[in-house]
Write a protein that holds these residues in place. Structure first.
Motif, PDB file in Angstrom:
ATOM      1  N   MET A   1      -6.894  19.680  12.786  1.00  0.00           N
ATOM      2  CA  MET A   1      -5.701  19.142  13.412  1.00  0.00           C
ATOM      3  C   MET A   1      -5.877  18.857  14.880  1.00  0.00           C
ATOM      4  O   MET A   1      -5.327  17.910  15.376  1.00  0.00           O
ATOM      5  CB  MET A   1      -4.526  20.068  13.180  1.00  0.00           C
ATOM      6  N   CYS A   2      -6.565  19.676  15.647  1.00  0.00           N
ATOM      7  CA  CYS A   2      -6.784  19.279  17.026  1.00  0.00           C
ATOM      8  C   CYS A   2      -8.166  18.738  17.272  1.00  0.00           C
ATOM      9  O   CYS A   2      -8.312  17.660  17.736  1.00  0.00           O
ATOM     10  CB  CYS A   2      -6.548  20.359  18.037  1.00  0.00           C
ATOM     11  N   CYS A   3      -9.191  19.488  17.062  1.00  0.00           N
ATOM     12  CA  CYS A   3     -10.517  18.898  17.096  1.00  0.00           C
ATOM     13  C   CYS A   3     -10.967  18.866  15.660  1.00  0.00           C
ATOM     14  O   CYS A   3     -10.199  18.617  14.792  1.00  0.00           O
ATOM     15  CB  CYS A   3     -11.451  19.697  18.004  1.00  0.00           C
ATOM     16  N   CYS A   4     -12.196  19.161  15.324  1.00  0.00           N
ATOM     17  CA  CYS A   4     -12.522  19.170  13.917  1.00  0.00           C
ATOM     18  C   CYS A   4     -13.158  20.488  13.577  1.00  0.00           C
ATOM     19  O   CYS A   4     -14.006  20.979  14.282  1.00  0.00           O
ATOM     20  CB  CYS A   4     -13.424  18.025  13.518  1.00  0.00           C
ATOM     21  N   LEU A   5     -12.731  21.063  12.478  1.00  0.00           N
ATOM     22  CA  LEU A   5     -13.137  22.413  12.123  1.00  0.00           C
ATOM     23  C   LEU A   5     -13.546  22.423  10.678  1.00  0.00           C
ATOM     24  O   LEU A   5     -12.807  22.002   9.820  1.00  0.00           O
ATOM     25  CB  LEU A   5     -11.965  23.366  12.341  1.00  0.00           C
ATOM     26  N   VAL A   6     -14.727  22.899  10.399  1.00  0.00           N
ATOM     27  CA  VAL A   6     -15.179  22.984   9.021  1.00  0.00           C
ATOM     28  C   VAL A   6     -14.687  24.278   8.416  1.00  0.00           C
ATOM     29  O   VAL A   6     -14.304  25.209   9.100  1.00  0.00           O
ATOM     30  CB  VAL A   6     -16.716  22.891   8.924  1.00  0.00           C
ATOM     31  N   GLN A   7     -14.752  24.371   7.097  1.00  0.00           N
ATOM     32  CA  GLN A   7     -14.181  25.503   6.391  1.00  0.00           C
ATOM     33  C   GLN A   7     -14.746  26.827   6.875  1.00  0.00           C
ATOM     34  O   GLN A   7     -14.025  27.810   7.016  1.00  0.00           O
ATOM     35  CB  GLN A   7     -14.449  25.348   4.888  1.00  0.00           C
ATOM     36  N   SER A   8     -16.040  26.886   7.156  1.00  0.00           N
ATOM     37  CA  SER A   8     -16.656  28.155   7.518  1.00  0.00           C
ATOM     38  C   SER A   8     -16.168  28.703   8.842  1.00  0.00           C
ATOM     39  O   SER A   8     -16.359  29.873   9.139  1.00  0.00           O
ATOM     40  CB  SER A   8     -18.176  27.990   7.586  1.00  0.00           C
ATOM     41  N   GLU A   9     -15.522  27.850   9.665  1.00  0.00           N
ATOM     42  CA  GLU A   9     -15.050  28.299  10.971  1.00  0.00           C
ATOM     43  C   GLU A   9     -13.623  28.826  10.936  1.00  0.00           C
ATOM     44  O   GLU A   9     -13.143  29.363  11.923  1.00  0.00           O
ATOM     45  CB  GLU A   9     -15.133  27.138  11.972  1.00  0.00           C
ATOM     46  N   LEU A  10     -12.951  28.698   9.842  1.00  0.00           N
ATOM     47  CA  LEU A  10     -11.537  29.052   9.802  1.00  0.00           C
ATOM     48  C   LEU A  10     -11.297  30.512  10.143  1.00  0.00           C
ATOM     49  O   LEU A  10     -10.314  30.845  10.796  1.00  0.00           O
ATOM     50  CB  LEU A  10     -10.963  28.756   8.413  1.00  0.00           C
ATOM     51  N   PHE A 151     -13.043   7.349  20.286  1.00  0.00           N
ATOM     52  CA  PHE A 151     -14.144   8.239  19.898  1.00  0.00           C
ATOM     53  C   PHE A 151     -15.371   7.803  20.675  1.00  0.00           C
ATOM     54  O   PHE A 151     -15.969   6.764  20.402  1.00  0.00           O
ATOM     55  CB  PHE A 151     -14.381   8.162  18.390  1.00  0.00           C
ATOM     56  N   TYR A 152     -15.725   8.593  21.670  1.00  0.00           N
ATOM     57  CA  TYR A 152     -16.752   8.188  22.636  1.00  0.00           C
ATOM     58  C   TYR A 152     -17.725   9.331  22.877  1.00  0.00           C
ATOM     59  O   TYR A 152     -17.338  10.409  23.333  1.00  0.00           O
ATOM     60  CB  TYR A 152     -16.076   7.780  23.947  1.00  0.00           C
ATOM     61  N   GLU A 153     -18.977   9.098  22.519  1.00  0.00           N
ATOM     62  CA  GLU A 153     -20.046  10.083  22.715  1.00  0.00           C
ATOM     63  C   GLU A 153     -19.671  11.447  22.146  1.00  0.00           C
ATOM     64  O   GLU A 153     -19.877  12.498  22.770  1.00  0.00           O
ATOM     65  CB  GLU A 153     -20.415  10.182  24.199  1.00  0.00           C
ATOM     66  N   GLY A 154     -19.106  11.424  20.952  1.00  0.00           N
ATOM     67  CA  GLY A 154     -18.778  12.654  20.249  1.00  0.00           C
ATOM     68  C   GLY A 154     -17.477  13.308  20.646  1.00  0.00           C
ATOM     69  O   GLY A 154     -17.153  14.400  20.165  1.00  0.00           O
ATOM     70  N   ASN A 155     -16.697  12.664  21.507  1.00  0.00           N
ATOM     71  CA  ASN A 155     -15.431  13.243  21.976  1.00  0.00           C
ATOM     72  C   ASN A 155     -14.258  12.332  21.651  1.00  0.00           C
ATOM     73  O   ASN A 155     -14.404  11.107  21.635  1.00  0.00           O
ATOM     74  CB  ASN A 155     -15.466  13.441  23.504  1.00  0.00           C
ATOM     75  N   ILE A 171       0.051   9.918  34.829  1.00  0.00           N
ATOM     76  CA  ILE A 171      -0.567  11.243  34.981  1.00  0.00           C
ATOM     77  C   ILE A 171      -0.810  11.829  33.607  1.00  0.00           C
ATOM     78  O   ILE A 171       0.058  11.753  32.731  1.00  0.00           O
ATOM     79  CB  ILE A 171       0.349  12.185  35.791  1.00  0.00           C
ATOM     80  N   ILE A 172      -1.978  12.432  33.411  1.00  0.00           N
ATOM     81  CA  ILE A 172      -2.264  13.131  32.164  1.00  0.00           C
ATOM     82  C   ILE A 172      -2.468  14.610  32.466  1.00  0.00           C
ATOM     83  O   ILE A 172      -3.137  14.965  33.442  1.00  0.00           O
ATOM     84  CB  ILE A 172      -3.485  12.543  31.436  1.00  0.00           C
ATOM     85  N   ILE A 173      -1.873  15.462  31.637  1.00  0.00           N
ATOM     86  CA  ILE A 173      -2.085  16.910  31.744  1.00  0.00           C
ATOM     87  C   ILE A 173      -2.828  17.358  30.496  1.00  0.00           C
ATOM     88  O   ILE A 173      -2.349  17.161  29.371  1.00  0.00           O
ATOM     89  CB  ILE A 173      -0.745  17.669  31.857  1.00  0.00           C
ATOM     90  N   ASP A 174      -3.997  17.951  30.692  1.00  0.00           N
ATOM     91  CA  ASP A 174      -4.828  18.327  29.551  1.00  0.00           C
ATOM     92  C   ASP A 174      -5.764  19.458  29.978  1.00  0.00           C
ATOM     93  O   ASP A 174      -6.246  19.474  31.110  1.00  0.00           O
ATOM     94  CB  ASP A 174      -5.652  17.127  29.080  1.00  0.00           C
ATOM     95  N   ASN A 175      -6.018  20.383  29.058  1.00  0.00           N
ATOM     96  CA  ASN A 175      -6.926  21.494  29.370  1.00  0.00           C
ATOM     97  C   ASN A 175      -8.385  21.147  29.127  1.00  0.00           C
ATOM     98  O   ASN A 175      -9.271  21.925  29.484  1.00  0.00           O
ATOM     99  CB  ASN A 175      -6.556  22.731  28.542  1.00  0.00           C
ATOM    100  N   SER A 176      -8.662  19.998  28.513  1.00  0.00           N
ATOM    101  CA  SER A 176     -10.029  19.620  28.187  1.00  0.00           C
ATOM    102  C   SER A 176     -10.482  18.431  29.040  1.00  0.00           C
ATOM    103  O   SER A 176      -9.955  17.328  28.889  1.00  0.00           O
ATOM    104  CB  SER A 176     -10.151  19.253  26.709  1.00  0.00           C
ATOM    105  N   PRO A 177     -11.481  18.613  29.909  1.00  0.00           N
ATOM    106  CA  PRO A 177     -11.967  17.487  30.730  1.00  0.00           C
ATOM    107  C   PRO A 177     -12.479  16.317  29.902  1.00  0.00           C
ATOM    108  O   PRO A 177     -12.384  15.166  30.340  1.00  0.00           O
ATOM    109  CB  PRO A 177     -13.098  18.121  31.557  1.00  0.00           C
ATOM    110  N   ASN A 178     -13.000  16.574  28.713  1.00  0.00           N
ATOM    111  CA  ASN A 178     -13.477  15.474  27.869  1.00  0.00           C
ATOM    112  C   ASN A 178     -12.345  14.538  27.465  1.00  0.00           C
ATOM    113  O   ASN A 178     -12.570  13.356  27.192  1.00  0.00           O
ATOM    114  CB  ASN A 178     -14.153  16.019  26.612  1.00  0.00           C
ATOM    115  N   SER A 179     -11.131  15.053  27.424  1.00  0.00           N
ATOM    116  CA  SER A 179      -9.992  14.247  26.985  1.00  0.00           C
ATOM    117  C   SER A 179      -9.637  13.160  27.990  1.00  0.00           C
ATOM    118  O   SER A 179      -9.124  12.109  27.614  1.00  0.00           O
ATOM    119  CB  SER A 179      -8.770  15.142  26.738  1.00  0.00           C
TER     120      SER A 179
END
Length: 243
Positions: A1-10, A151-155, A171-179
């Motif tokens: 839902m936010c980034c991508c998570l495979v089953q084993s990481e749940l 979708f740019y360089e994996g982000n 203005i954008i407010i975000d905790n992730s610099p890649n965003s």
């Protein structure tokens, strides 16, 4: 839902920033056909509609969702503000959501001064029902989800140039610099919210945003939010103009 998570990481998501994500079966990283761009600023559509009459003259405030306004987890969390059912491969999973302290007041107050846009890398099947609960006052004017990211360089990057809003007033407010990789000069780099009930960062950001709502150009002053009001970029702008 936010980034991508495979089953084993749940099982390891509870303390991992931006960990509540769609499984690979929902939105494979290898299939980017549904994403807007693979390089910055290609020929792409404008994402936002016309400015609402109530937002005329306001700057555009773009807000991230996960770890900026809320924290979500697949694990049951005592005292969660919301529980969102999400169906993944015919199985309903429950997402437990904690609101960042002060988020309700922040949205209501910022809507007085800014056009509010949610721009999230989350999937809409999770984020849309969450936003319905998070924003009962309908302060959010537009909602943009993963398919609107570049979708740019994996982000998953939030390209402000495709919003059809003046970048000098966005203005954008975000905790992730890649965003905000394409527009760092427009970014307020908030910290990641996980579960700290003492967190009051939105109070500081809100006070700063109210103070700069009439700035001629927000680019280059957003990074000063932590120093507000000791450093007032509007006063510095006025002094520079008088010189």
């Amino acid at each position: 839902m936010c980034c991508c998570l495979v089953q084993s990481e749940l099982d390891d998501d509870a303390n991992n920033p931006k960990s509540i994500c769609a499984k690979a079966t929902l939105d494979s990283e290898e299939n980017t056909d549904n994403h807007i761009v693979t390089t910055p600023h290609d020929n792409i559509p404008r994402l936002l509609g016309p400015i609402h009459r109530l937002d005329t003259g306001k700057k555009c405030l773009v807000l991230d969702l996960d770890e900026t306004l809320v924290h979500s987890s697949f694990r049951a969390v005592a005292g969660a503000d919301f529980v969102i059912p999400v169906q993944i491969e015919d199985v309903v999973h429950f997402v437990y959501v904690a609101k960042r302290p002060g988020v309700d007041e922040f949205l209501i107050e910022m809507a007085k001064h800014y056009e509010i846009v949610i721009y999230t890398a989350s999937l809409n099947k999770y984020a849309d029902p969450l936003l319905d609960l998070l924003d009962p006052q309908k302060t959010i004017r537009y909602r943009l989800f993963r398919e609107s990211c570049a979708f740019y360089e994996g982000n998953y990057v939030k390209d402000l140039s495709v919003l059809d809003r003046d970048l000098s007033s966005t203005i954008i407010i975000d905790n992730s610099p890649n965003s905000y990789l394409f527009h760092p000069e427009n970014a307020i780099d908030c910290s990641s919210f996980i579960d700290d009930p003492r967190d009051r960062e939105l109070d500081q950001i809100g006070s700063f945003l109210t103070g700069i709502k009439d700035a001629k150009d927000v680019r280059g002053i957003c990074h000063q939010w932590r120093d507000w009001p000791v450093i007032n970029p509007i006063e510095e702008e006025d002094r520079n103009e008088r010189r």
